[in-house]
Enzyme design. Structure first.
Site, PDB file in Angstrom:
ATOM      1  N   GLU A 163       0.797  -1.082   0.001  1.00 52.08           N
ATOM      2  CA  GLU A 163       0.047  -0.017  -0.071  1.00 52.08           C
ATOM      3  C   GLU A 163       0.835   1.213   0.134  1.00 52.08           C
ATOM      4  O   GLU A 163       0.886   2.177   0.920  1.00 52.08           O
ATOM      5  CB  GLU A 163      -0.775   0.172   1.122  1.00 52.08           C
ATOM      6  CG  GLU A 163      -1.968  -1.223   1.189  1.00 52.08           C
ATOM      7  CD  GLU A 163      -3.042  -1.206   1.901  1.00 52.08           C
ATOM      8  OE1 GLU A 163      -3.133  -0.098   2.849  1.00 52.08           O
ATOM      9  OE2 GLU A 163      -3.874  -2.083   2.032  1.00 52.08           O
ATOM     10  N   GLU A 355      -5.548  -8.767   1.001  1.00 47.74           N
ATOM     11  CA  GLU A 355      -6.178  -8.232   2.127  1.00 47.74           C
ATOM     12  C   GLU A 355      -7.624  -8.127   1.907  1.00 47.74           C
ATOM     13  O   GLU A 355      -8.113  -7.564   1.029  1.00 47.74           O
ATOM     14  CB  GLU A 355      -5.738  -6.960   2.676  1.00 47.74           C
ATOM     15  CG  GLU A 355      -4.402  -7.089   3.300  1.00 47.74           C
ATOM     16  CD  GLU A 355      -3.855  -5.725   3.914  1.00 47.74           C
ATOM     17  OE1 GLU A 355      -4.594  -4.836   4.330  1.00 47.74           O
ATOM     18  OE2 GLU A 355      -2.646  -5.513   4.028  1.00 47.74           O
TER      19      GLU A 355
HETATM   20  C1  GCO Z   1      -3.956  -1.727   5.326  1.00 40.36           C
HETATM   21  C2  GCO Z   1      -3.011  -2.326   6.129  1.00 40.36           C
HETATM   22  C3  GCO Z   1      -3.202  -3.250   7.169  1.00 40.36           C
HETATM   23  C4  GCO Z   1      -4.396  -2.504   8.017  1.00 40.36           C
HETATM   24  C5  GCO Z   1      -5.553  -3.368   7.543  1.00 40.36           C
HETATM   25  C6  GCO Z   1      -6.912  -2.597   8.233  1.00 40.36           C
HETATM   26  O1  GCO Z   1      -4.478  -2.033   4.264  1.00 40.36           O
HETATM   27  O2  GCO Z   1      -4.440  -0.598   5.685  1.00 40.36           O
HETATM   28  O3  GCO Z   1      -2.341  -3.210   5.047  1.00 40.36           O
HETATM   29  O4  GCO Z   1      -1.893  -3.194   7.866  1.00 40.36           O
HETATM   30  O5  GCO Z   1      -4.057  -2.901   9.383  1.00 40.36           O
HETATM   31  O6  GCO Z   1      -5.846  -3.000   6.186  1.00 40.36           O
HETATM   32  O7  GCO Z   1      -7.017  -1.247   8.100  1.00 40.36           O
END
Ligand code: GCO
Length: 450
Positions: A163, A355
């Protein structure tokens, strides 16, 4: 409707959010160690000094991964745990920890998917200019080489960056994430450009030095715009909105994906950013777009778009009481249909959902169990949509639940529980939530019971 027989069912985490041992065994400082010391930066001044103590409890956590039945575990390496100063001397205890974790996973038939960078940047390198420093891609390439030399005899699946929209945008533009800087757009774009060059250099190092044939990806946020109907004009409006740069934030797809996957920054972004765009060479853009094997996408929700009275695109107003998570994010399962659809159409790369999940207000009930029907319903709805797009032939190769355990949710501290496994932070006790047992059945049936 079904998932491919080789579909990878996994769960994900990141080093700073779960490991703890922030100052143990030779680990160097990260920008998140320092961010947590800033007054008002983190909910109730919480920090990652102990977190889920995964550094010491990893064997127990692998047992729980095995019980859930995940096929793969996506985790990140702490750069400053491996190279305390960010460059130069390697910390043997850091190498030993990740060797032990990798071996434990493999002994339990769990495939490691390693994220090289998930935001915990070495503080010593931050003091030398961080991503603004022209040498930052070289620093990241050196780190990658040390990682590949030590772990690529057993690890084949690599994700370079997690990200950039967040660690550049939130970390260097809005300042709500580490290192907490509020730079002007020109500096933000220089930092972003160096991070993208670093991604490319890392891909080149993995390709050259990996001891086993690598599969290399990258995990930007998937910022999905969705149509309110399946009408062609609505779908085209949503597709266009998904791949547009509309403001001077980092919150878009194409600046971070067209560069890596098409070898160019998007025209609308170049026009909008104007003089703030850094000077860059053709060689640098070629490095950035060094071919990768898959596109990771972190997708939690999407925004519905429609036409205003002038026919221009606007976000649709959600109805009162629209379902939301503990992060106040809308529950929009179709994001896992439209996201892979649009992303594959544009980039023609196999996709991993690196994710997806939800924060919930979980706690153990009087029966001692953690009942989380909202998470089960959330996952059911999202996975039905993912199955739907797989059935249309879009090559989604795997799904990583965010997250394996409750953990440190950055500026929200421990107040947002995303895990399949509940953590009691008073004694580090783990409790598999009901959703963990539900996910176990999803994996066993390869989604057949959806
Ligand atoms: C993100 C990160 C994670 C977060 C999850 C929840 O996508 O922000 O990769 O570390 O903890 O997404 O916000």
């Amino acid at each position: 409707m079904t998932f491919s027989t080789d579909f990878i069912w996994g769960a994900a985490s990141s080093a700073y959010q779960i490991e703890g041992a922030a100052y143990a065994d030779g680990k160097g400082l990260s920008v998140w160690d320092m961010m947590c010391r800033k007054q008002g930066a983190i909910y109730q001044a919480q920090n990652g000094e102990i977190a889920c103590d995964h550094y010491h409890a990893f064997k127990q956590d692998v047992v729980l991964m095995k019980e859930i039945g995940i096929r793969a575990y996506r985790f990140s390496l702490s750069w400053p745990r491996i190279i305390p100063g960010g460059t130069g001397e390697v910390n043997p205890q850091g190498i030993a920890f990740y060797n032990a974790l990798i071996n434990e996973l493999l002994e339990n038939d769990i495939i490691p998917y390693i994220t090289l960078f998930h935001w915990d940047y070495p503080y010593d390198l931050y003091r030398r200019g961080s991503w603004l420093n022209h040498d930052s891609p070289k620093w990241f390439a050196e780190y990658t080489k040390i990682v590949v030399n030590n772990f690529s005899d057993r690890v084949e699946n690599w994700i370079t960056l997690n990200e950039p929209q967040c660690f550049i945008g939130l970390g260097h533009q809005t300042g709500i994430h580490a290192p907490g800087d509020k730079l002007d757009l020109a500096e933000v774009l220089i930092a972003g450009h160096h991070a993208l060059v670093a991604h490319g250099r890392s891909v080149q190092v993995i390709r050259e030095y990996a001891k086993r044939k690598p599969s290399i990806g990258y995990a930007p946020v998937g910022i999905i715009k969705m149509p309110t109907t399946d009408a062609m004009e609505d779908v085209e409006r949503a597709r266009h909105a998904t791949f547009s740069v509309n403001d001077s934030s980092c919150w878009n797809n194409t600046w971070w994906m067209d560069s890596v996957l098409l070898g160019r920054y998007p025209e609308d972004g170049l026009r909008l950013y104007g003089d703030a765009v850094p000077h860059f060479s053709t060689d640098e853009m070629e490095t950035i777009s060094t071919p990768i094997d898959f596109l990771g996408s972190n997708i939690y929700n999407g925004a519905y778009v429609t036409a205003d009275q002038d026919g221009n695109c606007k976000e649709a107003q959600l109805y009162n009481g629209f379902a939301g998570t503990a992060m106040d994010w809308p529950v929009t399962p179709e994001a896992l249909y439209w996201g892979p659809k649009f992303l594959y159409e544009r980039y023609k790369k196999p996709i991993f959902i690196t994710e997806n999940g939800m924060a919930n207000t979980d706690w153990p009930s009087v029966d001692g169990k953690v009942h989380d029907p909202q998470r089960i319903d959330f996952l059911h709805r999202y996975l039905v949509q993912l199955k739907r797009i797989c059935d249309e032939g879009i090559p989604v190769k795997g799904y990583f639940q965010w997250s394996l355990t409750d953990n440190f949710e950055w500026s929200f501290g421990y107040n947002k529980r995303f895990g399949l496994i509940y953590i009691d932070y008073r004694d580090q006790r783990r409790i598999l939530k009901e959703s963990a047992y539900w996910y176990q059945q999803i994996i066993i049936s390869n989604g057949g019971c959806l």
